[in-house]
Each structure stands twice: as structure tokens, then as C-alpha cells.
Write a protein that holds these residues in place. Structure first.
Motif, PDB file in Angstrom:
ATOM      1  N   GLY A 308     -36.160  39.409 -67.530  1.00  0.00           N
ATOM      2  CA  GLY A 308     -34.997  40.536 -67.265  1.00  0.00           C
ATOM      3  C   GLY A 308     -34.916  41.964 -67.496  1.00  0.00           C
ATOM      4  N   GLU A 309     -36.611  42.194 -68.057  1.00  0.00           N
ATOM      5  CA  GLU A 309     -36.918  43.100 -68.303  1.00  0.00           C
ATOM      6  C   GLU A 309     -37.788  44.263 -67.176  1.00  0.00           C
ATOM      7  OE1 GLU A 309     -39.850  45.692 -70.866  1.00  0.00           O
ATOM      8  OE2 GLU A 309     -39.514  43.786 -72.088  1.00  0.00           O
ATOM      9  N   LEU A 310     -37.175  45.276 -66.701  1.00  0.00           N
ATOM     10  CA  LEU A 310     -37.427  46.260 -65.351  1.00  0.00           C
ATOM     11  C   LEU A 310     -39.518  46.598 -65.775  1.00  0.00           C
ATOM     12  CD1 LEU A 310     -35.093  47.540 -64.601  1.00  0.00           C
ATOM     13  CD2 LEU A 310     -36.355  46.896 -62.951  1.00  0.00           C
ATOM     14  N   THR A 311     -40.382  46.585 -65.129  1.00  0.00           N
ATOM     15  CA  THR A 311     -41.591  46.941 -65.267  1.00  0.00           C
ATOM     16  C   THR A 311     -41.394  48.439 -64.536  1.00  0.00           C
ATOM     17  OG1 THR A 311     -42.162  46.313 -62.940  1.00  0.00           O
ATOM     18  CG2 THR A 311     -42.588  45.023 -64.229  1.00  0.00           C
ATOM     19  N   TYR A 312     -42.641  49.469 -65.802  1.00  0.00           N
ATOM     20  CA  TYR A 312     -42.876  50.704 -64.970  1.00  0.00           C
ATOM     21  C   TYR A 312     -42.563  50.185 -63.568  1.00  0.00           C
ATOM     22  CZ  TYR A 312     -43.971  52.026 -69.409  1.00  0.00           C
ATOM     23  OH  TYR A 312     -43.472  52.448 -71.452  1.00  0.00           O
ATOM     24  N   PHE A 313     -43.844  50.047 -62.571  1.00  0.00           N
ATOM     25  CA  PHE A 313     -43.632  49.692 -61.542  1.00  0.00           C
ATOM     26  C   PHE A 313     -42.198  49.733 -61.013  1.00  0.00           C
ATOM     27  CE2 PHE A 313     -45.363  47.663 -56.851  1.00  0.00           C
ATOM     28  CZ  PHE A 313     -45.597  49.311 -56.878  1.00  0.00           C
ATOM     29  N   ALA A 314     -40.861  48.959 -60.939  1.00  0.00           N
ATOM     30  CA  ALA A 314     -40.146  49.599 -60.672  1.00  0.00           C
ATOM     31  C   ALA A 314     -39.400  50.533 -60.555  1.00  0.00           C
ATOM     32  CB  ALA A 314     -39.247  48.556 -61.388  1.00  0.00           C
ATOM     33  N   SER A 315     -40.008  51.124 -61.437  1.00  0.00           N
ATOM     34  CA  SER A 315     -40.076  52.717 -61.694  1.00  0.00           C
ATOM     35  C   SER A 315     -40.500  53.455 -60.870  1.00  0.00           C
ATOM     36  CB  SER A 315     -39.371  53.436 -63.794  1.00  0.00           C
ATOM     37  OG  SER A 315     -39.016  52.556 -64.337  1.00  0.00           O
ATOM     38  N   ASP A 316     -41.467  53.565 -61.168  1.00  0.00           N
ATOM     39  CA  ASP A 316     -42.481  54.266 -59.817  1.00  0.00           C
ATOM     40  C   ASP A 316     -42.075  54.302 -58.770  1.00  0.00           C
ATOM     41  OD1 ASP A 316     -44.221  54.803 -61.722  1.00  0.00           O
ATOM     42  OD2 ASP A 316     -45.615  53.583 -61.867  1.00  0.00           O
ATOM     43  N   THR A 317     -41.744  53.167 -57.841  1.00  0.00           N
ATOM     44  CA  THR A 317     -41.180  52.730 -56.958  1.00  0.00           C
ATOM     45  C   THR A 317     -40.060  53.459 -56.618  1.00  0.00           C
ATOM     46  OG1 THR A 317     -42.038  50.525 -56.759  1.00  0.00           O
ATOM     47  CG2 THR A 317     -40.256  51.253 -54.973  1.00  0.00           C
ATOM     48  N   ALA A 318     -39.520  53.373 -57.751  1.00  0.00           N
ATOM     49  CA  ALA A 318     -37.933  54.951 -57.126  1.00  0.00           C
ATOM     50  C   ALA A 318     -37.587  55.647 -57.094  1.00  0.00           C
ATOM     51  CB  ALA A 318     -36.771  53.336 -58.366  1.00  0.00           C
ATOM     52  N   TYR A 319     -39.352  55.823 -57.635  1.00  0.00           N
ATOM     53  CA  TYR A 319     -39.574  57.191 -58.032  1.00  0.00           C
ATOM     54  C   TYR A 319     -39.775  58.147 -57.060  1.00  0.00           C
ATOM     55  CZ  TYR A 319     -41.129  62.037 -60.188  1.00  0.00           C
ATOM     56  OH  TYR A 319     -41.850  62.841 -60.527  1.00  0.00           O
ATOM     57  N   TYR A 320     -40.184  57.173 -56.087  1.00  0.00           N
ATOM     58  CA  TYR A 320     -41.338  57.407 -54.735  1.00  0.00           C
ATOM     59  C   TYR A 320     -40.685  57.683 -54.364  1.00  0.00           C
ATOM     60  CZ  TYR A 320     -43.593  57.340 -50.763  1.00  0.00           C
ATOM     61  OH  TYR A 320     -43.804  57.179 -49.245  1.00  0.00           O
ATOM     62  N   LEU A 321     -39.469  57.137 -53.670  1.00  0.00           N
ATOM     63  CA  LEU A 321     -38.465  56.863 -53.024  1.00  0.00           C
ATOM     64  C   LEU A 321     -37.391  57.507 -52.803  1.00  0.00           C
ATOM     65  CD1 LEU A 321     -37.492  53.023 -52.152  1.00  0.00           C
ATOM     66  CD2 LEU A 321     -38.561  54.700 -50.845  1.00  0.00           C
ATOM     67  N   ASN A 322     -36.688  58.419 -54.298  1.00  0.00           N
ATOM     68  CA  ASN A 322     -36.371  59.650 -54.664  1.00  0.00           C
ATOM     69  C   ASN A 322     -36.927  61.177 -53.886  1.00  0.00           C
ATOM     70  OD1 ASN A 322     -35.708  61.914 -57.021  1.00  0.00           O
ATOM     71  ND2 ASN A 322     -34.136  60.704 -56.976  1.00  0.00           N
ATOM     72  N   LYS A 323     -38.012  61.042 -54.733  1.00  0.00           N
ATOM     73  CA  LYS A 323     -39.199  62.753 -53.522  1.00  0.00           C
ATOM     74  C   LYS A 323     -38.716  62.295 -52.520  1.00  0.00           C
ATOM     75  CE  LYS A 323     -42.712  62.505 -57.206  1.00  0.00           C
ATOM     76  NZ  LYS A 323     -44.372  62.426 -57.700  1.00  0.00           N
ATOM     77  N   ARG A 324     -38.567  60.920 -51.804  1.00  0.00           N
ATOM     78  CA  ARG A 324     -38.779  61.179 -50.103  1.00  0.00           C
ATOM     79  C   ARG A 324     -37.486  61.596 -49.507  1.00  0.00           C
ATOM     80  NH1 ARG A 324     -41.021  61.517 -46.467  1.00  0.00           N
ATOM     81  NH2 ARG A 324     -41.053  59.396 -45.333  1.00  0.00           N
TER      82      ARG A 324
END
Length: 554
Positions: A308-324
Motif C-alpha cells: 500500500g506504500e506509494l512509490t516516488y514514481f507516483a509522486s513524480d507523475t502527480a508532480y508533472y501533471l501539476n506542472k502541466r
């Protein structure tokens, strides 16, 4: 006459040939043509391959096409001569008056000279450094601070709307280890395994205790509130210290973005839902995956582990979409040498989100730097223990020398730099060479003012070979800035400044600027003073793009 001006004249010549039916261009007249400085002297001031590019489309051979363009240009004001070379190159000599006008134009433009519209209309996010707030910034961060900031400056000068962003890695196990390390230091205990060590941790612990009376009295069970308190207090101090170090290094950020915020506002959860709707998320082995192999990644990426632990890649993806979502057309990441594997996965992630990975995201990888002092590599820090820090480098080398030296090389090339060379005050030290040229021109202009002399525009008098060389060098600056921005290579600005400083020194050695003895000041002196003032403008503007000062005295 600048290359851009000459390009316009050539386009006008083509338009005239099309209008009177002399030639036909099915694709229309180009908006601009390539104009370059020839490599060999005697081949004119500028050269263009426009005939080689367009002749076939016009149903002609290059030399015949070149003859038509030649005739048009020779009838144009400001063009002294045109010669055809080889299979159809056009070598163009500009009239002295037209070339000399460049000096007046540069001085009139001032700080705006060099700015252009090459990237106008683009909103660009440049993310660089992105360190954990758990320790001092080190040498790797220092290189990105210099290169990333210089890149942002040239992108801005090329007309883009640029935001500099620092991604704060303030979530995850490293933050808990950091808190536990600071707490242990306050208690006089050893740091936990994989924890943080170094004198700075003890200093930080002492400061946290001093600024937070009673922090050691917080309960340690059932949840260790001391660890949380030390983590948060230490985080605040360490982040403020990083920000101050970067301010001193002349690297300012528009946005300090917290990784935590992505989780606090449910951005990561919303991202996963959006990706599922696009069909790029699947479950396997109790974990949640993103199918990045659909877009060239070497393997699919885990977003949520089976526990159930989120990976760094999940954060990276959310962060990229936040920028867009914030409206950036292009997201540029500057990452360290150990992040080569991120290029494919980040581009695949952008594709999974429905973006164009060749347009909306760029990943630049920087290589390692070694700093040598007295024949040995600088590796150890008095405060950090195992790394050399930004602050120590700044104290040892100086902001100007450090920024310029790190910015003058392509980011993807490994560097071995020597402290003695970077701080040496001689012409074989590039930063000193360029800054000295600026100080020299400033001195001449001060001396002229003391004599009651002022720059004035007499472009027709600037006919000396070295004057022409310097004028052509100064005219290239806007193009250099545009190219540096388009190719993401700010080092081009540094190399240009060194070449221009060399052209200036040759001009000064051959062309007397101020009257000597009983010599009466004349129009030629005033014209050369204007050329000196234009040189000062270009050197100052170029150094500013690298975040380096332009001293008036040295």
C-alpha cells in the motif's frame, strides 16, 4: 548591419523576384534565411546558402539562382558587394556605414540588446537542484545551480515565459531518518543506521533545542513526538539555510514546491484515477502499475507497492501533471549523472498522461564535477563530513569564478576543475579575461569623460579591419542568445564572450580610441568611443545571463 537585418534584406530580395515573375517558389518565400559569418577572411562579412536551399524548388540550378539574388542585393542600400562561391554560396560584404550603425543600435538598446523573440509564447518550467532538505547543498547541486539558472536566464532572454522551480523532497523515509539523526545528536547518541552524520547535524540539534525549549521533554511513546518535532524544526532550519546559500550564489527560484503538498491535497490519488481512465494503469501481484512500456520504457513502473506504500514514481507523475495544470507548455528537468534511467520513464509517463513526450517534457542529464586543490580532489567538508558544500566552494573560489566556470561547459560533460586556475587573475583564466575586458572598456569611457569626450555615431568612419571584426562579433549576440536557448546550452554565451573579448583587445591594440598628446579629438575618436560603449553593453549583458558580475574596475 546584424545577421537578422541581412536575413530580412535577402527575404525582401526573394519576394521581389517572386513578385515580378523572375522566380517561382511553390512553398512561398521563407520568413527568414540562414546568414552566418564566414570562417575564412576574404569571403565577405556574411555568407548565406539560400540559393542551395531554394534553387531546386524554383526549378533552377544554385548558381543561376544565386545570380538573381546577387543582382537584387547589390542594388540594396547597405550592401557593398556580393560574390558567388562554390556551388552557389553568396558571400556578402556590408557597406562600412551599415555595419558601423550596429554600435549605435546596441548602445540605444542597452540592457535589452540580445533579447529576442525566438521562444516567444512558450511557458517553460525549469526544475533544477531539487535537493532533500536534510543537509547542505553540495558540489553536484552547485553545478546545477549555475547551469540551471543560466539556462533559465537565456530562455527568458529568448522570449519565453520562464519559472524556476525547486522541488523539495520533504516526504519519505529519509525525512524520518533525518529527524531521528538530529534527535540522536541532541541526546548525545549515535545516529541510526543510514542516518545523517557530520558536524552540521550536531550544530542543527543544538540550534533546534535552543529555539524550542522543552522539545526534549515531549513524550516518546506511543508515538515519538520528539522525533517529529526535531524533524520539522530541523527541516525548517535546513531549508532556510539552502535558500540563503542559493541567494548568495545569485540563484533565485520562483517556486519552492513541496512534495508533501501533492499528498496533502490528494493530487496523487487524482492522478492515479486519471491514468486509470486512460487505460494505462493495471493491478498485478497486489501492486498498482503504470504501463510505461507502451511508450518505450524498458519496464512498467510501480505506483503503489503491494503493502500500500506509494512509490516516488507516483509522486513524480502527480508532480508533472501539476506542472502541466499550472499552464506550462514545456517542463524541463535538470537531473544528476545517476539519473540516466529517468529519461525514458519520465517521457513514457508524459505519454501515458496524454502529452507529447518530445514537446512537453525534456530531461537534461548533468555529469560529475571534480574540484582539485593543491593536486588533490576536494571531497571532505568540515561541516558535512563526506561532501564539499556550496558554501565552502563559494568561500574558496568566489561566486563569479565558480558560476562562470561551471556554466562555460556543456552540462553533459564531466569536469575536473582546479581552484588555482579558477581564481587566477590572468588572461588564461576565462572569467578574469572577460571581466577584465569589461573593466578595460569602462576605464576608457571614464577617461574619455574626464577629457570631455563623448561617444557619437559616425558609422561611416569605422572602416578598419579590426573595427569590422568587432562590429560583426557584437552583431552576433542576439543570435548566440537565441541558439543557446533553443539548444539548452548556456555555455555558448560564455564562449561567445571570450571570443568577443578577444576581438575587442585586438581592436584596442590596433585602433587608438583616445587622442594622445596634443592630438585634437575628432569624429573618429567619438565613433570609436561608441564602439567601446557598445562592447561594454554586450559584455555586461552576456555576463548577466550567466549570473556573473561585470566589474568596472579590477
Amino acid at each position: 548591419m546584424t545577421p537578422e537585418h541581412l536575413s530580412t534584406l535577402i527575404v525582401d530580395a526573394l519576394a521581389a523576384l517572386v513578385a515580378d515573375g523572375t522566380i517561382a517558389l511553390p512553398d512561398g518565400v521563407p520568413a527568414a534565411v540562414t546568414v552566418e559569418r564566414p570562417r575564412q577572411k576574404g569571403h565577405g562579412d556574411y555568407a548565406t546558402n539560400v540559393a542551395l536551399q531554394l534553387a531546386k524548388k524554383a526549378g533552377s540550378n544554385p548558381r543561376a539562382f544565386a545570380e538573381l539574388v546577387k543582382a537584387q542585393l547589390e542594388a540594396t542600400d547597405g550592401v557593398e558587394a556580393v560574390e558567388i562561391a562554390g556551388p552557389g554560396f553568396l558571400n556578402i560584404t556590408v557597406a562600412a556605414g551599415a555595419q558601423g550603425q550596429v554600435a549605435a543600435d546596441i548602445v540605444a538598446a542597452g540592457a535589452a540588446y540580445g533579447r529576442n523573440e525566438a521562444l516567444a509564447g512558450e511557458r517553460v518550467n525549469v526544475e533544477f537542484i531539487s535537493a532533500n532538505p536534510t543537509g547542505p547543498l553540495h558540489l553536484g547541486h552547485t553545478r546545477w545551480a549555475a547551469v540551471g539558472d543560466a539556462l533559465a536566464r537565456v530562455l527568458d532572454a529568448a522570449g519565453a515565459e520562464v519559472d524556476r522551480e525547486f522541488y523539495i523532497n520533504d516526504r519519505g523515509n529519509q525525512m524520518n531518518l533525518f529527524g531521528a539523526s538530529v534527535l540522536a545528536a541532541a541526546l548525545g547518541e549515535e545516529a541510526p543506521e543510514d542516518g545523517y552524520r557530520g558536524a552540521y547535524v550536531k550544530e542543527l540539534a543544538a540550534r533546534v533545542v535552543a529555539e524550542n525549549p522543552g522539545i526534549l521533554d515531549l513524550p516518546s511513546e506511543p508515538v515519538d513526538e520528539r522525533l517529529v518535532a526535531f524533524r520539522e524544526a530541523g527541516y525548517a532550519v535546513q531549508l532556510a539555510e539552502q535558500q540563503e546559500q542559493l541567494r548568495v550564489f545569485r540563484t533565485e527560484f520562483d517556486t519552492w514546491f513541496s512534495e508533501r503538498s501533492l499528498h496533502e491535497n490528494s493530487a496523487v490519488d487524482e492522478t492515479l484515477l486519471g491514468l486509470k481512465d486512460r487505460g494505462h494503469v493495471f493491478d498485478d501481484g497486489g501492486a498498482v502499475w503504470m504501463r510505461t512500456t507502451d511508450f518505450g520504457d524498458d519496464k512498467d513502473r510501480v505506483l503503489i507497492r503491494s503493502n500500500g506504500e506509494l512509490t516516488y514514481f507516483a509522486s513524480d507523475t502527480a508532480y508533472y501533471l501539476n506542472k502541466r495544470e499550472r499552464g506550462y507548455d514545456r517542463c524541463i528537468y535538470l537531473l544528476g549523472a545517476d539519473h540516466h534511467g529517468y529519461v525514458g520513464r519520465l517521457k513514457a509517463m508524459a505519454a501515458c498522461a496524454g502529452d507529447d513526450p518530445e514537446k512537453n517534457i525534456e530531461v537534461l542529464i548533468g555529469q560529475l564535477v571534480k574540484i582539485m586543490k593543491d593536486g588533490e580532489e576536494m571531497k571532505l567538508s568540515k561541516r558535512a563530513g563526506t561532501i564539499v558544500t556550496l558554501q565552502e566552494l563559494t568561500d574558496e573560489i568566489g561566486v563569479d569564478a565558480l558560476r562562470y566556470t561551471l556554466a562555460r561547459y556543456p552540462a553533459d560533460s564531466p569536469l575536473t576543475l582546479d581552484v588555482a586556475q579558477m581564481t587566477k587573475q590572468s588572461s588564461d583564466n576565462p572569467v578574469f579575461y572577460v571581466q577584465y575586458a569589461h573593466a578595460r572598456v569602462s576605464s576608457i569611457l571614464r577617461n574619455a569623460a574626464d577629457l570631455g569626450l563623448a561617444p557619437a555615431s559616425h558609422p561611416e568612419l569605422l572602416t578598419h579591419e579590426k573595427e569590422g571584426d568587432l562590429l560583426r562579433a557584437l552583431a552576433e549576440f542576439p543570435r548566440v542568445v537565441a541558439t543557446a536557448a533553443e539548444l539548452r546550452e548556456p555555455h555558448r554565451v560564455a564562449r561567445y564572450l571570450e571570443d568577443t573579448a578577444s576581438s575587442y583587445h585586438k581592436f584596442y591594440d590596433n585602433c587608438r580610441v583616445l587622442p594622445q598628446g596634443d592630438e585634437e579629438a575628432g569624429d573618429l575618436h567619438a565613433a570609436r568611443l561608441l564602439l567601446v560603449a557598445a562592447t561594454r553593453t554586450v559584455l555586461a549583458n552576456g555576463l548577466a545571463l550567466l549570473g556573473v558580475s561585470a566589474p568596472e574596475r579590477m
